[in-house]
Enzyme design. Sequence first.
Site, PDB file in Angstrom:
ATOM      1  N   TYR A   1       0.828  -1.223   0.000  1.00 36.59           N
ATOM      2  CA  TYR A   1       0.000   0.000   0.000  1.00 36.59           C
ATOM      3  C   TYR A   1       0.856   1.265   0.000  1.00 36.59           C
ATOM      4  O   TYR A   1       0.578   2.205   0.728  1.00 36.59           O
ATOM      5  CB  TYR A   1      -0.912   0.030   1.240  1.00 36.59           C
TER       6      TYR A   1
ATOM      7  N   TYR B   1     -14.378  -4.539   3.117  1.00 39.24           N
ATOM      8  CA  TYR B   1     -13.039  -4.884   2.602  1.00 39.24           C
ATOM      9  C   TYR B   1     -12.802  -6.362   2.866  1.00 39.24           C
ATOM     10  O   TYR B   1     -12.970  -6.828   4.000  1.00 39.24           O
ATOM     11  CB  TYR B   1     -11.948  -4.046   3.288  1.00 39.24           C
TER      12      TYR B   1
ATOM     13  N   ASP C   1     -17.131 -12.738   6.994  1.00 31.96           N
ATOM     14  CA  ASP C   1     -15.675 -12.612   6.962  1.00 31.96           C
ATOM     15  C   ASP C   1     -15.251 -12.105   8.344  1.00 31.96           C
ATOM     16  O   ASP C   1     -15.363 -10.914   8.637  1.00 31.96           O
ATOM     17  CB  ASP C   1     -15.293 -11.630   5.846  1.00 31.96           C
TER      18      ASP C   1
ATOM     19  N   LYS D   1      -5.659 -13.735  10.583  1.00 32.56           N
ATOM     20  CA  LYS D   1      -5.101 -12.737  11.495  1.00 32.56           C
ATOM     21  C   LYS D   1      -4.811 -13.302  12.893  1.00 32.56           C
ATOM     22  O   LYS D   1      -3.810 -13.992  13.056  1.00 32.56           O
ATOM     23  CB  LYS D   1      -6.018 -11.515  11.553  1.00 32.56           C
TER      24      LYS D   1
HETATM   25  C1  PLP Z   1     -12.045  -8.521   6.956  1.00 33.49           C
HETATM   26  C2  PLP Z   1     -10.816  -8.850   6.170  1.00 33.49           C
HETATM   27  N1  PLP Z   1     -10.870  -9.780   5.212  1.00 33.49           N
HETATM   28  C3  PLP Z   1      -9.788 -10.131   4.488  1.00 33.49           C
HETATM   29  C4  PLP Z   1      -8.573  -9.536   4.712  1.00 33.49           C
HETATM   30  C5  PLP Z   1      -7.373  -9.931   3.882  1.00 33.49           C
HETATM   31  O1  PLP Z   1      -6.468 -10.644   4.669  1.00 33.49           O
HETATM   32  P1  PLP Z   1      -4.944 -10.796   4.199  1.00 33.49           P
HETATM   33  O2  PLP Z   1      -4.327  -9.443   4.298  1.00 33.49           O
HETATM   34  O3  PLP Z   1      -4.368 -11.773   5.165  1.00 33.49           O
HETATM   35  O4  PLP Z   1      -4.967 -11.324   2.801  1.00 33.49           O
HETATM   36  C6  PLP Z   1      -8.462  -8.548   5.693  1.00 33.49           C
HETATM   37  C7  PLP Z   1      -7.183  -7.858   5.935  1.00 33.49           C
HETATM   38  O5  PLP Z   1      -7.112  -6.808   6.485  1.00 33.49           O
HETATM   39  C8  PLP Z   1      -9.620  -8.200   6.434  1.00 33.49           C
HETATM   40  O6  PLP Z   1      -9.576  -7.261   7.394  1.00 33.49           O
END
Ligand code: PLP
Length: 419
Positions: free
Chosen positions: A18, A146, A240, A269
Site C-alpha cells: 500500500y 473490505y 468474513d 489474522k
Molecule cells: C475482513 C478482512 N478480510 C480479508 C482480509 C485480507 O487478509 P490478508 O491481508 O491476510 O490477505 C483482511 C485484511 O485486512 C480483512 O480485514
Amino acid sequence: MNRNRWYEAGLEHVWLPYTQMKTARPPLAVARTTGCRIVLADGGELIDGIASWWTACHGYNHPHIRQAVERQLAEMPHVMFGGLVHEQALTLARRLAALLPGDLDRVFFSESGSVAVEIAMKMAQQYWINRGEPRKTKFVAFKGGYHGDTTGAMAVSDPDAGMHDVFRGSLPKHVVVELPADAASGDALELVLARHAESIAALIVEPLVQGAGGMRFHDAATLQRLRGVADRCGALLIFDEIFTGFGRTGTIFACEQAGIAPDIITLSKALSGGTLPLAATVGRKNVFEAFWSDDPRKALMHGPTYMGNALACAAANASLDLFEREPRLEQVAAISEQMTRELAACRDLPGVKDVRVKGAIGVVEMERIAELHALRARFVQEGVFIRPFGNVIYLTPSFTIAPDELTRLTRAIVKVVQL
Ligand SMILES: Cc1ncc(COP(=O)(O)O)c(C=O)c1O
C-alpha cells in the site's frame, strides 16, 4: 537512525505494501518485538497500537506460543496436506469446529485472509453448481466492506473505500449495496435480491465492524436481517471474521452477538496469535454435504501448497490454549471501557467527526486527514505506533496491553489531534 547495512542495502530491492514508493517516507527499521512494544534498530521503542494489523492478540513473543512453535519445528515444520495429515492441523480443525457457533464444522486451511475469502467464494459458487444451479455465481457485498487484495476479494470490497478503484473496470461485477441499517432498508434489499435470486450465490459481510474500509460499526440486528434475507432469497451467507474473530469485538466471534451463524466463515489474522500466516474457511454441514458425492467433479478443487502448515497450526493451537487459560475477553472489556473513557477527550476537538469504540477497537474519525504521512510521523515522535488511514485514526491493541501503555496510546491521539 536506520543506519544498518542490511537496511541501506536491502531497501532498494523491496516493494512495500500500500505504498507509493516514490513519495513514501522511509519505513522504520525494527530489531525485535516484546509484549506490546516494537524495538527499533536505532534502540528506540514504540508502544504498538495496531498489533501488527490486528494479529498479535496476546502481545508479541508470547512464551506459550513460542515454545509450541519451537517444539513443532524440531519435529516437523511442514508436510504437504495432499494425502497426508498431522496432529496439529486435525486438532486445530476439531477445536475450531467446537468453538464456532452452529454446525460450522468443516475447516479448509490456507495461508492468508484474501485466499480464505477466495476459497469461501469458490465454495459458495460450487455449492450451487453441485446442486444443479450453475447460474448462481454473483455475490451481494456491502459499501464500506473490505475482503482482501486478490481479484475475487477485491471484487466484493467497496469499490471506493476498498483501495482498488483503479481496477474498477476490470473486476468481476457483483451487487454492492448499503448495509440494511433498519427494517425498511432490509425490505428494500430483499426486493433487490428477490429480483436477482437466480443469479446470487451468497451475501458476504464483515460482521459488526467493517475494518479496512473505514472502521465502521453496525449492530447485531443488521446481521439478523441479512440472515433472514439470505434464507428467504435462497442465498448463502458468508461472514468474513478475519478482523473480528478471536475476541476483537468483545466475544470470540462477532456473530455470537447476533445469535446467528453464517453458512461459511473466514478466519485469519489472530488465528495464529500473530506469529505465522494461517487462515481457515469453515463451512456448515449443509455446505459440505453439497460436495459429498461419488462424482470427482463435485470435489472442491483447491489446495494451497502450504495449506495446514504444521508450525502455523501449532501456533494457532497454542493461541487457543491462551484464550482458554487467560482472561482475554475480560481484558477486551477493560480495554473497551478505558478507550471509551480516554478517547472521549477527542469528541469536542476541531476536525473530529466521530469517536467510537467496540470491543478492543477504538476509532477517532476525522473530517479529513490532509497529511497522512506527517500524522504517522507525529505518532512515532510520541513514542507510539499508530497508523491512520483514510480519515480514520484507530487503536486495535493487543489484549494484553497494560493500562498505562494504553493510556500512552490514547494520550498520543488526544495530543496529536489537538495540534
Ligand atoms: C475482513 C478482512 N478480510 C480479508 C482480509 C485480507 O487478509 P490478508 O491481508 O491476510 O490477505 C483482511 C485484511 O485486512 C480483512 O480485514
